[in-house]
Every structure is written in structure tokens, then in C-alpha cells.
Design an enzyme around this catalytic site. Structure first.
Site, mmCIF file in Angstrom:
data_model
loop_
_atom_site.group_PDB
_atom_site.id
_atom_site.type_symbol
_atom_site.label_atom_id
_atom_site.label_comp_id
_atom_site.label_asym_id
_atom_site.label_seq_id
_atom_site.Cartn_x
_atom_site.Cartn_y
_atom_site.Cartn_z
ATOM 1 N N LYS A 22 0.834 -1.216 0.000
ATOM 2 C CA LYS A 22 0.000 0.000 0.000
ATOM 3 C C LYS A 22 0.861 1.255 0.000
ATOM 4 O O LYS A 22 0.639 2.164 -0.798
ATOM 5 C CB LYS A 22 -0.899 -0.004 1.245
ATOM 6 C CG LYS A 22 -1.579 1.341 1.507
ATOM 7 C CD LYS A 22 -2.452 1.326 2.764
ATOM 8 C CE LYS A 22 -1.739 1.521 4.067
ATOM 9 N NZ LYS A 22 -1.443 2.923 4.432
ATOM 10 N N ASN A 23 1.832 1.317 0.906
ATOM 11 C CA ASN A 23 2.585 2.568 1.064
ATOM 12 C C ASN A 23 3.631 2.789 -0.026
ATOM 13 O O ASN A 23 4.254 3.848 -0.089
ATOM 14 C CB ASN A 23 3.214 2.641 2.460
ATOM 15 C CG ASN A 23 2.146 2.843 3.525
ATOM 16 O OD1 ASN A 23 0.995 3.148 3.210
ATOM 17 N ND2 ASN A 23 2.520 2.666 4.780
ATOM 18 N N CYS A 115 -5.229 13.266 12.976
ATOM 19 C CA CYS A 115 -5.786 11.963 12.640
ATOM 20 C C CYS A 115 -5.695 11.101 13.879
ATOM 21 O O CYS A 115 -5.133 11.522 14.888
ATOM 22 C CB CYS A 115 -5.049 11.332 11.467
ATOM 23 S SG CYS A 115 -3.428 10.748 11.910
ATOM 24 N N ARG A 120 0.500 14.832 13.232
ATOM 25 C CA ARG A 120 1.063 14.587 11.901
ATOM 26 C C ARG A 120 1.074 15.812 10.983
ATOM 27 O O ARG A 120 0.366 15.860 9.967
ATOM 28 C CB ARG A 120 0.339 13.423 11.227
ATOM 29 C CG ARG A 120 0.466 12.140 12.000
ATOM 30 C CD ARG A 120 -0.291 11.017 11.369
ATOM 31 N NE ARG A 120 0.415 10.385 10.260
ATOM 32 C CZ ARG A 120 -0.111 9.419 9.531
ATOM 33 N NH1 ARG A 120 -1.320 8.993 9.754
ATOM 34 N NH2 ARG A 120 0.588 8.879 8.564
ATOM 35 N N ILE A 122 2.710 18.667 8.190
ATOM 36 C CA ILE A 122 3.449 18.480 6.921
ATOM 37 C C ILE A 122 4.471 19.607 6.724
ATOM 38 O O ILE A 122 4.826 19.949 5.600
ATOM 39 C CB ILE A 122 2.498 18.383 5.698
ATOM 40 C CG1 ILE A 122 1.581 19.613 5.604
ATOM 41 C CG2 ILE A 122 1.687 17.116 5.721
ATOM 42 C CD1 ILE A 122 0.934 19.769 4.228
ATOM 43 N N GLN A 124 7.617 19.716 7.067
ATOM 44 C CA GLN A 124 8.858 19.357 6.360
ATOM 45 C C GLN A 124 8.644 19.321 4.850
ATOM 46 O O GLN A 124 9.532 19.681 4.082
ATOM 47 C CB GLN A 124 9.387 17.995 6.839
ATOM 48 C CG GLN A 124 9.750 17.955 8.320
ATOM 49 C CD GLN A 124 10.773 19.007 8.689
ATOM 50 O OE1 GLN A 124 11.832 19.111 8.058
ATOM 51 N NE2 GLN A 124 10.468 19.803 9.697
ATOM 52 N N ASP A 303 4.427 0.658 12.210
ATOM 53 C CA ASP A 303 3.249 -0.008 11.657
ATOM 54 C C ASP A 303 3.123 -1.467 12.117
ATOM 55 O O ASP A 303 2.147 -2.137 11.764
ATOM 56 C CB ASP A 303 3.270 0.053 10.117
ATOM 57 C CG ASP A 303 3.018 1.465 9.606
ATOM 58 O OD1 ASP A 303 2.533 2.310 10.383
ATOM 59 O OD2 ASP A 303 3.307 1.729 8.418
ATOM 60 N N ARG A 395 -8.833 -0.262 4.801
ATOM 61 C CA ARG A 395 -7.990 0.751 4.161
ATOM 62 C C ARG A 395 -6.674 0.141 3.701
ATOM 63 O O ARG A 395 -6.116 0.571 2.694
ATOM 64 C CB ARG A 395 -7.650 1.875 5.161
ATOM 65 C CG ARG A 395 -8.824 2.733 5.515
ATOM 66 C CD ARG A 395 -8.369 3.860 6.376
ATOM 67 N NE ARG A 395 -7.336 4.633 5.688
ATOM 68 C CZ ARG A 395 -6.804 5.740 6.159
ATOM 69 N NH1 ARG A 395 -7.197 6.216 7.316
ATOM 70 N NH2 ARG A 395 -5.885 6.386 5.479
HETATM 71 N N1 EPU Z 1 6.226 14.761 10.873
HETATM 72 C C1 EPU Z 1 6.358 16.104 11.142
HETATM 73 N N2 EPU Z 1 6.407 16.980 10.079
HETATM 74 C C2 EPU Z 1 6.311 16.571 8.783
HETATM 75 C C3 EPU Z 1 6.189 15.211 8.516
HETATM 76 C C4 EPU Z 1 6.142 14.310 9.588
HETATM 77 O O1 EPU Z 1 6.428 16.516 12.291
HETATM 78 O O2 EPU Z 1 6.356 17.427 7.888
HETATM 79 C C5 EPU Z 1 6.200 13.779 11.982
HETATM 80 C C6 EPU Z 1 4.901 13.013 12.062
HETATM 81 O O3 EPU Z 1 3.924 13.732 12.793
HETATM 82 C C7 EPU Z 1 5.342 11.751 12.758
HETATM 83 C C8 EPU Z 1 6.761 11.521 12.208
HETATM 84 O O4 EPU Z 1 7.166 12.797 11.703
HETATM 85 O O5 EPU Z 1 5.401 11.936 14.143
HETATM 86 C C9 EPU Z 1 6.889 10.499 11.107
HETATM 87 O O6 EPU Z 1 5.883 10.707 10.147
HETATM 88 P P1 EPU Z 1 6.040 10.359 8.599
HETATM 89 O O7 EPU Z 1 5.927 11.627 7.828
HETATM 90 O O8 EPU Z 1 7.218 9.503 8.361
HETATM 91 O O9 EPU Z 1 4.714 9.510 8.359
HETATM 92 P P2 EPU Z 1 3.884 9.523 7.049
HETATM 93 O O10 EPU Z 1 4.782 9.703 5.896
HETATM 94 O O11 EPU Z 1 2.700 10.411 7.191
HETATM 95 C C10 EPU Z 1 4.120 6.974 6.492
HETATM 96 C C11 EPU Z 1 3.182 5.826 6.308
HETATM 97 C C12 EPU Z 1 2.582 5.457 7.647
HETATM 98 C C13 EPU Z 1 3.721 5.072 8.592
HETATM 99 C C14 EPU Z 1 4.723 6.220 8.707
HETATM 100 C C15 EPU Z 1 5.941 5.895 9.536
HETATM 101 C C16 EPU Z 1 2.408 6.170 4.036
HETATM 102 C C17 EPU Z 1 1.298 6.525 3.118
HETATM 103 N N3 EPU Z 1 2.146 6.207 5.348
HETATM 104 O O12 EPU Z 1 3.327 8.035 7.017
HETATM 105 O O13 EPU Z 1 1.758 4.324 7.433
HETATM 106 O O14 EPU Z 1 3.222 4.766 9.865
HETATM 107 O O15 EPU Z 1 5.167 6.604 7.390
HETATM 108 O O16 EPU Z 1 6.605 4.802 9.021
HETATM 109 O O17 EPU Z 1 3.498 5.833 3.597
HETATM 110 C C18 EPU Z 1 -0.010 2.842 7.871
HETATM 111 O O18 EPU Z 1 0.228 2.292 6.779
HETATM 112 O O19 EPU Z 1 -0.772 2.345 8.746
HETATM 113 C C19 EPU Z 1 0.616 4.113 8.173
HETATM 114 C C20 EPU Z 1 0.146 4.940 9.109
#
Ligand code: EPU
Length: 419
Positions: A22-23, A115, A120, A122, A124, A303, A395
Site C-alpha cells: 500500500k505505502n 488523525c 502529523r 506536513i 517538512q 506499523d 484501508r
Molecule cells: N512529521 C512532522 N512533520 C512533517 C512530517 C512528519 O512533524 O512534515 C512527523 C509526524 O507527525 C510523525 C513523524 O514525523 O510523528 C513520522 O511521520 P512520517 O511523515 O514519516 O509519516 P507519514 O509519511 O505520514 C508513512 C506511512 C505510515 C507510517 C509512517 C511511519 C504512508 C502513506 N504512510 O506516514 O503508514 O506509519 O510513514 O513509518 O506511507 C499505515 O500504513 O498504517 C501508516 C500509518
């Protein structure tokens, strides 16, 4: 709304095929925005999140056809926007931002908001796009980004972010000049996306390490690509096999993506061997406790935290589980406690004391991985477990109950009249 009903206590046996990741699929579907013409992606998992991404791309004017093998034609894409309704149901919608700005010079994407598993943000993603020359404006709950043409930049992420790395890597493919992403996510899904982008004509080096270099090119072309297997689905079935003292062969999985999970399962006493191009998982005795700290890849994946909590809940002794990635990813704990688990949460750390048995009852799924954990708990519990709100599970797991049933579980999907 559906629920899953499980009559626990059966050992799982047999073979199970792991679906596409999925990811990996979510950013790859978005990468089609970077090319004109029709891309074809194979081994796309048939899931709710994938359907949501298809709806989003269609709402922008792209043609999206097929399941499992998905054709995406972006020739007529003309609405450069991801609206609130879709972004709020799936945060990964934000992955259209980088490709849209890179190819069309503008994008309007709803801010995801909170969520179930935490705030979470964005920031960055936005910081990186700004470094590449995009003008970012936040207006009425939306991010608006504009740039005539992005330019290369050296970007050091403040923290490791998976979709952030993916968004910036996609944006940089069409930027003018060289981008270096430091402190990049090393997840296999990032590497897979880079493989796809390079097939399209991008020039990316270092994906899979924490420094990724992207030489911008003028255009990318459509491709055909089959997506890697889902390491988290594989890991979930491995835990299912271990906690039920089963014997399961996982087909179509890539063991090299599962090192941290395999190491923890082995230390819990499960036997894991490579067999027939897959992995065989066997457990003959009660499992031993395991201590786990979630980390970015190659560390132990967040995960898989909820699923391992089920393993710890029935292990012989005390485990310590620490969640370092998300601040609110323990919502399964209260539900597991209702099934008789002994878990004490203190901030980011959980102390789990194994109990001789869990007891079936009605529990409520709160997010994707939590719902999978509750199903695993139902497989080992005495009596009947009803997992409600399984739309969370749908999902990210393809026909999970069917795959478990094939392995011998007494499990069925039913309509939840009370929902
Ligand atoms: N974060 C920030 N600022 C940002 C981006 C992230 O503070 O701009 C924080 C987040 O709040 C979190 C941490 O950094 O505390 C890591 O978040 P990351 O951005 O890596 O997560 P993501 O990209 O939103 C993906 C997966 C998630 C998985 C995480 C961690 C996808 C679509 N989703 O999410 O998958 O848990 O990486 O490995 O790739 C799932 O499949 O159940 C799922 C939640």
C-alpha cells in the site's frame, strides 16, 4: 458498516500470498502526475486507500482504470487541487503536492489536520518545497504552492519523514539542477518510488540511504511497473502465525525488508526460515517476551507495534514497548485490556505483562494497524471476538479475513447492525 467475527483458538496453517505494498503504491500512483500519457502499474493492492487515491486523481481530471493492474492517464489532468473531503479521509493525498508543483507550477491541497494516531503535520514537505523555490501560502485550510519552475536545493529534514521524502523526491525530479535530500527516510517504499521515477527518466541516486541526490530533468515519460510486496502485511501474518502457534508459508514477500521484524519474532521463540521464495513461520511453544522500540527504517516499524503488542500480551513474561514515531498510537491498548491483556501505559512506553489467555469480547477498531492487532487478538482469544469498525482495516489489508480463513481461522465478515 461491517464487523469481523472470530472464534479464537485455531492454529494457522498453510500458505498465504502477500499483496502489493500500500505505502509504495500510493506515492507511485501520484508519480503518474509527473509524466504525460498512460502509466500502467501492476500488483497494486485492492484496498480502500487505493480507491481513495484513484478518486482523487480522477477528481483532478486523470483517467484511472482497472484494479490490481491500474492504468493512469494524466493527459487531461487540469484541476490542480486536492479537496478537504478526500485529504481528511487519507493523509497520503498530500503526495500529489510535490508532483503537481513540479509539473504544473501550482497546487492547492487541503491541510490534513489531525488523525487518529496523532497531529502529523506536513511542515517538512512545505519547508523543502520552499527551499526549491515554491511560494507557499496557507489560506482557508489549504496549502497553495506556486513556482514557475522549481530549482534544486540542499534540504536537511528536521526529522525522518516517509511521505515528506517522497513528496520532495518527486518534486525534485523536474526541478532545474541538483537537489540533495539529507536525513531522508530509508524505507523500502522510498527506494521503490525512486526505482519507478528512474524508469520514467529521472536521475536519482542514494534512495534507501539517508542522502538522496536528484539531478533534475526536463520531462519524464510513462512506464509499466509491478509494485513490491507489502512488508507490513507480511509482518502481520507472521505475527498471526506465531501467536496461534501455527505453521505458515508467506509467498511473494521480500525477507530483506523484514529484518527487524524477523529478529524480534526469533527472539520471541518463533522459527523463521526462507522457503520456496518466501518465508515460513512456525511456533511450537509459548512465546517469550520481547522489548521493542519503534524507529524509522531499518529500525522496528511503528506499523508493526500494535501487532507485537498482541504477541507481548500472551507471552510468558514482561515486555516493554516504546513508540517513538507517533505520539498517540496506543488506542488499541484499551481494547486489548477489555480482552484481558495486562498493559500499563506511561507516556510513550507500555509495560505488557503476558497473561495465560485473552478472552473474546466486542472491541472497536480505531486505526488501520490497531484493527489488525484486534483481529490477531481475536485469533488467540478464548471464545468469540467481534471487531467493529473494520473499515479501518479495509484501508490497508486486502481481504484479510479471507486470507486468514484459508489458513484455518474461524473468521467471518458480517454486517454490523448496531453501528
Ligand atoms: N512529521 C512532522 N512533520 C512533517 C512530517 C512528519 O512533524 O512534515 C512527523 C509526524 O507527525 C510523525 C513523524 O514525523 O510523528 C513520522 O511521520 P512520517 O511523515 O514519516 O509519516 P507519514 O509519511 O505520514 C508513512 C506511512 C505510515 C507510517 C509512517 C511511519 C504512508 C502513506 N504512510 O506516514 O503508514 O506509519 O510513514 O513509518 O506511507 C499505515 O500504513 O498504517 C501508516 C500509518
Amino acid at each position: 458498516m461491517d464487523k469481523i467475527v472470530i472464534d479464537g483458538g485455531k492454529r494457522l496453517r498453510g500458505e498465504v500470498r502477500v499483496s502489493g505494498a500500500k505505502n509504495a503504491a500510493l506515492p507511485i500512483l501520484c508519480s503518474a502526475i509527473l509524466t504525460g500519457g498512460e502509466n500502467t502499474f501492476q500488483n497494486v493492492p485492492v484496498l480502500r486507500d487505493i480507491r481513495t487515491m484513484a478518486r482523487l486523481l480522477r477528481s483532478m481530471g486523470a483517467g484511472v482504470e482497472g484494479e490490481r493492474t491500474v492504468h493512469i492517464d494524466t493527459t487531461k489532468l487540469d484541476r490542480l487541487e486536492a479537496g478537504y473531503e478526500l485529504v481528511k479521509t487519507m493523509r497520503a493525498s498530500v503526495l500529489v503536492l510535490g508532483p503537481l508543483v513540479a509539473r504544473y507550477g501550482q497546487a492547492r491541497v487541503s491541510l490534513p489536520g489531525g488523525c487518529a494516531i496523532g497531529a502529523r503535520p506536513i511542515d517538512q514537505h512545505l519547508k523543502g518545497l520552499e527551499a526549491m523555490g515554491a511560494k507557499i501560502r496557507l489560506s482557508h485550510g489549504y496549502v497553495e504552492a506556486r513556482a514557475k519552475r522549481l530549482h534544486g536545493a540542499r534540504i536537511v529534514c528536521d526529522l525522518v519523514t516517509v511521505t515528506g521524502t517522497e513528496n520532495l523526491m518527486m518534486a525534485a525530479t523536474l526541478a532545474k539542477g541538483r537537489t540533495v535530500l539529507e536525513n531522508a527516510a530509508r524505507e523500502p517504499e522510498v527506494e521503490e518510488l525512486a526505482r519507478v521515477l528512474n524508469k520514467m527518466g529521472a536521475r536519482i541516486e542514494g534512495a534507501g540511504t539517508s542522502a538522496i541526490t536528484i539531478e533534475g530533468v526536463d520531462t519524464l515519460h510513462p512506464i509499466e511497473h509491478a509494485i513490491i510486496p507489502d512488508r507490513i502485511e507480511a509482518g502481520t501474518f507472521m505475527v498471526a502465525a506465531a501467536v496461534t502457534k501455527g505453521d505458515v508459508l508467506l509467498k511473494d514477500c521480500l525477507p530483506e525488508h523484514l529484518d527487524a521484524v524477523i529478529a524480534k519474532l526469533r527472539s520471541a521463540g518463533a522459527e523463521i526460515t526462507a522457503q520456496d521464495g518466501g518465508l515460513r513461520v512456525r511456533a511450537r511453544q509459548d512465546l517469550k517476551p520481547v522489548d521493542i522500540t519503534t524507529q524509522p527504517y531499518p529500525g522496528f516499524p511503528t506499523d508493526m507495534q500494535a501487532q507485537f503488542m498482541v504477541l507481548a500480551a500472551v507471552a510468558l513474561g514482561q515486555s516493554v514497548i516504546t513508540e517513538t514515531i507517533f505520539e498517540n498510537r496506543y488506542m488499541h491498548v484499551q481494547e486489548l485490556a477489555r480482552m484481558g491483556a495486562d498493559i500499563h501505559v506511561d507516556g510513550r512506553t507500555s509495560i505488557v505483562r503476558g497473561v495465560p489467555r485473552l478472552m473474546g469480547t466486542t472491541v472497536m477498531a480505531s486505526d488501520l494497524r490497531a484493527s489488525a492487532a484486534l483481529v490477531l487478538a481475536g485469533l488467540v482469544a478464548e471464545g468469540e471476538t467481534e471487531v467493529r469498525r473494520v473499515y479501518h482495516m479495509d484501508r490497508g489489508y486486502e481481504r484479510m479475513e479471507k486470507k486468514l480463513e484459508k489458513l484455518g481461522a474461524r473468521i467471518r465478515r458480517a454486517e454490523d447492525a448496531e453501528a
